[in-house]
Design a protein around this motif. Structure first.
Motif: not given
Length: 280
Positions: A267-271
């Motif tokens: 989720l974090a890597s997808l912004g």
């Protein structure tokens, strides 16, 4: 110039004028093909006996019973995942009863739309545990199957029906506990007049089904997989079921899916950001 020479000359002119366009311009292609057929430069071979293109194939290579049972117990969703997310029929063919799961070897039928003659022909080659898979050569929702055919199939031990067309007598079918998955429920009557084939490859709601394929059907839909892949898929399905048991226990204990599946880094890597309120 003879008439035949004139015809050939006409074709030559057509080809010269249409160079680069034939195959892309439907009208020009049709004109050329029609001319070639008319003067005998092109022939279409359909065999000495056109009626021989319809068959009732008696012999089918069926899957091992233990493999069929394993995939039935796994259910459509798990077996579909275990098969590499292949083999699933489209969503138009739906269960017409609740809470029933079947699996068996496919007996396939190709029918003329609005004509159930070949379904009657197929009954004879069915064995206990088989699943009858019926298709039509063009889209149809006519009621091609009802309680009388179900009675005949039930007497031969057929596990159920998958039909990419319509069924009728649905209340009686449910009373009989004969499982049906169909595109439609429709009382439209049919005839018995046109040839078709039994135990040939067919396409049911977008999925190729071959004679002897393992068919699994439940409330989630219908799956058809090659019999040769059955043991491999059954083993993969068993592994998935075992893994899901442990996951189910953790989820029941309150573990969140984002933690169980380690989804927070994704989720974090997808912004994706967690905030208490939307920014003003």
């Amino acid at each position: 110039m003879t008439a035949g020479e004139a015809d050939v000359a006409d074709v030559t002119d057509i080809v010269n004028n249409c160079e680069g366009k034939i195959g892309h311009d439907l009208d020009l292609s049709v004109i050329l093909l029609t001319k070639l057929l008319a003067i005998g430069l092109l022939t279409i071979h359909i065999g000495a006996d056109p009626m021989a293109s319809h068959y009732v194939v008696r012999c089918v290579d069926r899957a091992a019973p233990e493999t069929v049972v394993a995939l039935r117990d796994a259910g459509v969703a798990t077996a579909h995942e275990a098969a590499g997310r292949t083999g699933l029929l489209g969503p138009a063919v739906q269960a017409r009863q609740n809470g029933i799961t079947i699996a068996g070897s496919a007996i396939t039928v190709s029918c003329h739309p609005g004509d159930n003659l070949m379904i009657h022909a197929a009954v004879e080659v069915c064995r206990p545990g088989d699943v009858l898979v019926v298709t039509t050569t063009s889209p149809s929702t006519d009621g091609m199957f009802g309680d009388l055919l179900a009675t005949s199939l039930q007497a031969r031990g057929v596990a159920g029906l998958i039909i990419d067309a319509g069924v009728r007598d649905i209340a009686t079918l449910r009373e009989m506990a004969f499982p049906v998955w169909s595109r439609a429920i429709h009382a439209q009557a049919t005839v018995k007049a046109s040839p078709g084939s039994v135990n040939v490859p067919v396409v049911a709601d977008g999925q190729i089904v071959r004679p002897g394929d393992i068919v699994v059907a439940d409330d989630d839909g219908v799956l058809a997989v090659p019999a040769a892949r059955g043991p491999e898929i059954a083993a993969a399905a068993a592994q998935r079921l075992a893994a899901e048991t442990g996951k189910r226990e953790q989820l029941a204990a309150g573990t969140l899916g984002v933690d169980l599946y380690r989804l927070r880094p994704l989720l974090a890597s997808l912004g994706v950001q967690y905030v208490d309120r939307l920014p003003s």
